[in-house]
Scaffold this active site. Structure first.
Site: not given
Length: 294
Positions: A31, A34
């Protein structure tokens, strides 16, 4: 910052939250956003001097915990106090917004603000999006600038803003591949938001018939909406290996869209964590070529 699993969840999260607010960061290694918000949360944990405890949960590895919290997209951040979730947010918010969120519940150390001010903060996601917005406004016909701006909004979970920003380019979607890729991601997000099909539904259909390409395509779109790029492309490859031209080449076009959205994120991660020629992207490009040309 502590990595939490099902085994230590009760101790590190529930029990700990009885005496100190616990901030849970649901993330995954693939991600991009993230990787932006993670360092910000770690910085704020230090700046708030014990005002809260930060823990991280890998949503892919700890699916039972993700399901328990109803995680639908990542990054998702949830604050627990006295054993109960009290607040949370999704997407990579800028540092200022995260501070606003924390200040509603957390009492920082007396010199936390001064300490934070002495440090030069990295470019926060909101700041980066603002710069992309300015670049797009300065050159409204620059398709590359618009792609970067809309992509950043989508990856930050600002889907309505992304649709507004994309509107001036809709007429060029059929002419510019990366604009088409943005449209396919937005369609996938709308499909996921509709709730018509869940991952469990798609998996059940696939288990009953491995050649149910519609089910595989639905699953791929749900995974894309959750920014789970590589599992999504794995499903699309399963279609391509069995029928290269299924549904007017839909699987191949959607696979390319996932690569287009995925690659800029990985190419721009700082500190060399992922190089511009990321091996995952290169591998999935090779896999597509191998299947299509075979």
């Amino acid at each position: 910052m502590i990595d939490v699993t099902l085994e230590n969840f009760e101790t590190e999260v529930i029990a700990a939250s009885m005496t100190q607010p616990v901030l849970v960061d649901f993330w995954a290694p693939w991600c991009g956003p993230c990787k932006v918000i993670g360092p910000l949360l770690e910085k704020l944990e230090v700046a708030y001097r014990g005002g809260f405890k930060l823990v991280k949960i890998d949503s892919d590895q700890e699916q039972q915990l993700s399901a328990a919290f109803g995680i639908k997209s990542i990054p998702t951040v949830i604050l627990l106090m006295n054993g109960q979730p009290v607040d949370g947010f999704m997407g990579a918010l800028p540092e200022g917004k995260i501070r606003e969120f924390l200040d509603k519940h957390v009492q920082p150390g007396t010199d936390a603000e001064d300490e934070a001010a002495e440090e030069e903060a990295p470019l926060a996601p909101g700041d980066a999006i603002e710069r992309l917005s300015q670049a797009c406004a300065a050159a409204p016909d620059n398709d590359d600038a618009r792609f970067e701006y809309v992509r950043a909004l989508l990856l930050a979970g600002r889907n309505d803003d992304a649709k507004v920003a994309f509107a001036p380019a809709i007429a060029r979607t059929g002419l510019v591949r990366r604009l088409d890729s943005l449209q396919r991601l937005m369609d996938a997000i709308d499909f996921a938001d509709s709730g018509k099909v869940t991952l469990a539904d798609a998996d059940a259909r696939i288990a009953a018939n491995k050649r149910d390409f519609g089910a595989r395509y639905d699953k791929a779109r749900l995974l894309m909406a959750g920014q789970r790029w590589t599992p999504a492309m794995d499903e699309l490859l399963e279609i391509l290996m069995r029928d290269k031209t299924w549904n007017e080449d839909l699987a191949r076009k959607t696979y390319i869209a996932a690569l287009d959205i995925m690659e800029p994120v990985r190419a721009k991660v700082a500190d060399g964590q992922i190089a511009p020629d990321d091996p995952t992207v290169a591998s999935y490009r090779r896999r597509l070529s191998s299947v299509v040309l075979s």
